[in-house]
Design an enzyme around this catalytic site. Structure first.
Site, PDB file in Angstrom:
ATOM      1  N   SER A  62     -30.851 -16.823  32.015  1.00  0.00           N
ATOM      2  CA  SER A  62     -30.275 -17.802  31.101  1.00  0.00           C
ATOM      3  C   SER A  62     -29.678 -17.235  29.829  1.00  0.00           C
ATOM      4  O   SER A  62     -28.993 -17.954  29.106  1.00  0.00           O
ATOM      5  CB  SER A  62     -31.324 -18.859  30.740  1.00  0.00           C
ATOM      6  OG  SER A  62     -31.567 -19.713  31.828  1.00  0.00           O
ATOM      7  N   LYS A 110     -31.199 -21.560  20.123  1.00  0.00           N
ATOM      8  CA  LYS A 110     -31.203 -22.413  21.308  1.00  0.00           C
ATOM      9  C   LYS A 110     -32.206 -23.550  21.144  1.00  0.00           C
ATOM     10  O   LYS A 110     -33.301 -23.373  20.601  1.00  0.00           O
ATOM     11  CB  LYS A 110     -31.557 -21.565  22.536  1.00  0.00           C
ATOM     12  CG  LYS A 110     -31.497 -22.319  23.863  1.00  0.00           C
ATOM     13  CD  LYS A 110     -31.852 -21.385  25.007  1.00  0.00           C
ATOM     14  CE  LYS A 110     -31.794 -22.087  26.357  1.00  0.00           C
ATOM     15  NZ  LYS A 110     -32.121 -21.166  27.468  1.00  0.00           N
ATOM     16  N   SER A 128     -29.018 -21.146  30.921  1.00  0.00           N
ATOM     17  CA  SER A 128     -29.133 -22.351  30.115  1.00  0.00           C
ATOM     18  C   SER A 128     -28.902 -22.112  28.623  1.00  0.00           C
ATOM     19  O   SER A 128     -28.951 -23.051  27.830  1.00  0.00           O
ATOM     20  CB  SER A 128     -30.516 -22.985  30.307  1.00  0.00           C
ATOM     21  OG  SER A 128     -31.544 -22.090  29.888  1.00  0.00           O
TER      22      SER A 128
END
Length: 434
Positions: free
Chosen positions: A153, A55, A129
């Site tokens: 997330s 990420k 996210s």
């Protein structure tokens, strides 16, 4: 894998940066080691040659870390502990995956790139996210990925994309640089519980750069063969999600567990969560930076600037009260079970379902009430794909354990996964848009 990313990711939007020569060199070296040593090549490198994604909130040495933002990232370009540990185990980083700006929303929309789309239906969000990581794993563009989870997330996009997402107990995996609000965790997204467990084992362990990181959970406490599980349904759970998750009830009881339906055993801590997160966002964003900020995140920043020290302390009191309340709940139950997210994936370019999509209302996370409480308490929580709605969208079941009982959560999730015996594979990035 790099060819697959090149062929399909332009439409999916899972990656913001794709690896190049370094990844190819590492792959060639993995081939050489395996050809020369055979099985012995994996003795100290259990992930030798395995392609993983990271990420874009997590620092990497060789690939830029933009944090989903036009704001400059002044953090050192070094591998975060989780990345360094994967590489030491032989994994090959194939790219950085999309996130919302600084991970502020549970969608993957930013000014850096277009929205990340759900591999199951390209018109829908992958969640966030860590949406880029979940979409990449779901679409087969990497074997596993790292995500971060400050309010859901990892688990939200795992549920939306039909993959396994695990948020370990607070401190089990170092988070570097550490977050002052004390909510964020690093964890894996994978296609199976076994892979998530293997990755967690490699990621875990202390690092002096994260003062809250710990050696590991207490010795495995599997409890009695028959576990006590509290089953919770949160408000606004859709009928489609309810039906898919409740299909797991006979699986749990068939494994010998005692499942008890209970009301949500704590008041919603959302208002306190907003104040804690907004204060943290405000502390790192100066007025001079506003022109570069995502408009939605800017609403959160401005709310944070309006808060007094007294308001922040009250939010911390809510945190303490929730920890105490859930501590008492977990004295009665080995695990809690619930739908990870009460709704199906919403539109790809939205930050939330319509009723929560105006950033000025500060409801940007209110639609996911089953995830953020367990960031406040630091408990381990895993989202397991368990079904598909009539519209063909995956549904996740969340299992939550006592603080430190990571291995119990993983073990039970693995048994449920085996009993279900289903493969959750989307048609691919060329699937219908709705």
């Amino acid at each position: 894998m790099l060819a697959a990313i090149g062929a399909s990711d332009a439409e999916l939007g899972a990656f913001v940066t794709v690896a190049g020569d370094r990844a190819l060199r590492e792959a060639a070296e993995a081939d050489r080691l395996i050809a020369g040593l055979g099985e012995a090549a994996f003795r100290d490198r259990p992930l030798l040659g395995v392609p993983v994604a990271v990420k874009d909130l997590i620092q990497t040495q060789d690939l830029p870390t933009r944090r989903g933002s036009l704001l400059p990232n002044r953090r050192p370009a070094v591998d975060a502990p989780a990345v360094a540990r994967l590489r030491a185990a032989g994994a090959i980083v194939v790219g950085k995956t999309a996130t919302s700006e600084h991970g502020w929303s549970a969608s993957t929309v930013s000014r850096v790139a277009g929205p990340t789309r759900n591999p199951w239906a390209l018109g829908r969000t992958a969640g966030g996210s860590s949406g880029g990581s979940a979409a990449a794993v779901s679409a087969g563009l990497c074997t596993a990925a790292l995500g971060t989870d400050g309010a859901g997330s990892i688990r939200i996009p795992a549920a939306f994309c039909g993959v396994v997402g695990f948020k370990p107990s607070a401190g089990r995996v170092p988070y570097v640089p550490p977050c002052a609000e004390g909510l964020a965790h690093v964890g894996p997204l994978a296609r199976s519980v076994a892979d998530a467990a293997a990755l967690t084992s490699l990621l875990a362990g202390p690092d002096h750069r994260d003062p809250d990181s710990v050696t590991g959970p207490p010795a495995l406490r599997t409890g009695p063969v028959s576990l006590r599980i509290g089953w919770i349904e949160f408000p606004r759970t859709s009928g489609e999600v309810r039906r898919a998750t409740e299909d797991v009830l006979p699986v749990l009881t068939g494994l010998g567990h005692r499942v008890e339906r209970i009301d949500v055993p704590f008041p919603d801590p959302y208002a306190a969560l907003v104040d804690i997160l907004a204060t943290a966002e405000a502390s790192g964003t100066s007025p001079a930076d506003e022109q570069w900020c995502d408009e939605g995140r800017l609403a959160v920043v401005r709310h944070g600037r309006s808060l007094s020290g007294t308001a922040v302390l009250r939010a911390e009191e809510v945190r303490l009260a929730l920890r105490a309340t859930l501590g008492a709940v977990m004295d009665r139950y080995h695990l809690l079970a619930m739908a990870t997210v009460p709704v199906e994936p919403f539109a790809a370019d939205a930050i939330a379902p319509p009723w929560a999509a105006d950033p000025d209302d500060l409801l940007w996370l209110a639609w996911s009430p089953a995830t953020y409480p367990f960031n406040i308490t630091g408990q381990p929580a895993l989202s397991l794909p368990v079904g598909v709605t009539p519209g063909g969208l995956p549904v996740g079941l969340q299992l939550v354990g006592r603080l430190g009982d990571d291995d119990l959560v993983l073990a039970v999730a693995g048994r449920v996964e085996a009993e279900l015996g289903r493969a959750f594979v989307p048609a691919g990035p060329t699937a219908e848009r709705e």
